[in-house]
Design an enzyme around this catalytic site. Structure first.
Site, PDB file in Angstrom:
ATOM      1  N   HIS A 267      42.700  31.626  42.800  1.00 23.25           N
ATOM      2  CA  HIS A 267      43.913  31.066  42.193  1.00 23.25           C
ATOM      3  C   HIS A 267      44.077  29.590  42.555  1.00 23.25           C
ATOM      4  CE1 HIS A 267      44.758  35.074  40.908  1.00 23.25           C
ATOM      5  NE2 HIS A 267      45.021  35.512  42.130  1.00 23.25           N
ATOM      6  N   ASP A 318      40.814  39.937  37.560  1.00 16.42           N
ATOM      7  CA  ASP A 318      41.878  40.204  38.532  1.00 16.42           C
ATOM      8  C   ASP A 318      42.556  41.544  38.297  1.00 16.42           C
ATOM      9  OD1 ASP A 318      43.837  39.989  40.471  1.00 16.42           O
ATOM     10  OD2 ASP A 318      44.470  37.988  39.929  1.00 16.42           O
TER      11      ASP A 318
END
Length: 452
Positions: A267, A318
């Site tokens: 991220h 994810d």
């Protein structure tokens, strides 16, 4: 014959289409090898398979179940409580069924390697299974059945915040101390082969105290393994780190660990200009998951500045609200267009193709993050490849200069027709060899979970 060869009108090599080349397969090893006589034509456009550098497999079964508004403002933190509640009911057999279905979907979409960020280690209330590696082994079995390469990243998860608070009841299934975590790595390391790579992960700075991080990184088994970490995903995380450690998360990590190309920072959404430049200079991979980051309201990564600084990135799915490298890369670019109000942001040079730039950069970063020699059609690399559907009207009248942009930006019709992983055809004419059995087992699990 131990060797054979395949050919296409255009092969993706070194970030560009090469016309008229053949690529040899060493059938015994599942790798690309030396030239081997006449080649079998497999299609017009052939690409390397894409690595998926960030996955939480169990979350595939909850996709779509956290889209009802709560009593207040919803955020990542309210979503996390829903996820914890869902995770409580999953055992090794459930995890295997969910992961097999997910990994079949990944291969069909064009992912040929997955980095599994695995923290669902133990049974209820944190009681270890009779075999403490049971959940890890379930993921390995799922990858074998689906025929996808696996980089397994067992996660060290120790505390519930930067202040060192104990884990909540729902987080106890995730917990290891450094000693038990190293024992798990030592159990799994001898199982590595061409389709299975071992790495490790620190869940986040809030979940791993500084002394534990230092102790783990100093162990013999940790040296040389890929290292992944969630970092700077949410503004709240940045604020808490500043309050307790007097530095921003990325700033603190770069000052207190030898971050190098072994590392993948997942991220890294909320960065200063200096942090962006420092990550790029370190050689670490920025692990970007645009569909999940959008779904959770995380924010947008500073892509243009990172590329201009020489940074390396890859993509992951994810939480698996989407399982498509096309959609991840498309939304990586579209997010930048929305925030900058400009077009063709990932292409940094005049006349550069956005599709070409995105696909090639994600191949390089994903391979680096996975710790495997993949994502290239060249001798020595594992024999992974995708064949695009040249019968599709979306590719009609497209020459090689336009194919990547059409592939990524010309609609939602699947264009990955055939997929080879490790020298074995896993998908032919859009059908995966294991999809019927995987779907049946998956359906049983989600029906039981829904009724619980």
């Amino acid at each position: 014959m131990s060797n054979t060869a395949v050919s296409a009108d255009f092969l993706w090599q070194g970030g560009a289409w090469r016309a008229g080349d053949d690529v040899a397969l060493d059938v015994a090893s599942g790798r690309f090898g030396a030239a081997a006589g006449d080649a079998t034509r497999i299609g017009r456009f052939v690409l390397p398979g894409m690595p998926n550098l960030h996955s939480h497999a169990f979350q595939r079964a909850m996709a779509g179940l956290a889209e009802r508004r709560g009593p207040g403002e919803d955020s990542f933190w309210t979503w996390r409580e829903t996820m914890y509640a869902f995770a409580e009911a999953i055992d090794p057999d459930d995890l295997k069924a969910i992961a097999t279905q997910l990994y079949v979907e990944m291969v069909k979409a064009g992912y040929t390697q997955v980095c599994e960020f695995h923290y669902l280690h133990h049974g209820l209330r944190g009681v270890p299974y009779a075999d403490p590696a049971a959940m890890s082994l379930a993921l390995m079995e799922a990858a074998r059945e689906a025929g996808i390469g696996l980089t397994l990243l067992p996660v060290l998860y120790m505390t519930g915040g930067f202040d060192g608070r104990p884990l909540s009841e729902r987080q106890r299934r995730f917990r290891h101390d450094v000693g038990s975590f190293v024992s798990l790595l030592e159990r799994l390391a001898p199982m590595q082969d061409d389709m299975f790579t071992l790495g490790m992960a620190l869940h986040s700075l809030r979940a791993v105290p500084e002394d534990a991080m230092r102790a783990l990184l100093a162990t013999g088994i940790a040296r040389g393994l890929p290292v992944h970490i969630h970092i700077a995903e949410q503004i709240g995380e940045v604020q808490d780190c500043l309050a307790v450690r007097h530095a921003r998360p990325v700033e603190w990590l770069l000052d207190h660990a030898d971050v190098d190309p072994r590392w993948t920072l997942i991220h890294a959404t909320h960065l200063t200009a200096q942090e962006t430049d420092r990550i790029a200079k370190s050689g670490a991979v920025a692990g970007l998951c645009p569909t999940t980051e959008a779904n959770l309201g995380d924010g947008l990564f500073p892509l243009a500045a990172f590329i201009d600084a020489g940074g390396t990135f890859g993509i992951g799915s994810d939480s698996h609200i989407s399982v498509s490298p096309v959609e991840e890369l498309r939304w990586l670019e579209y997010g930048q267009r929305l925030v900058t109000r400009h077009r063709n942001v990932a292409a940094r040079l005049p006349e550069e193709s956005v599709g070409t730039a995105l696909w090639q950069r994600a191949l390089v970063g994903g391979a680096q993050a996975s710790g495997s020699d993949i994502a290239r059609l060249a001798a020595g690399a594992r024999a992974d490849l995708l064949v695009l559907d040249d019968r599709s009207p979306l590719l009609a009248a497209r020459d090689e200069a336009d194919v990547m942009d059409s592939f990524l930006f010309a609609g939602n019709t699947p264009l990955v027709r055939d997929v080879m992983v490790g020298g074995q055809w896993r998908v032919r004419d859009f059908a995966h060899v294991a999809e019927a059995a995987a779907a049946k087992a998956y359906r049983r699990v989600v029906e039981r979970l829904a009724a619980a």
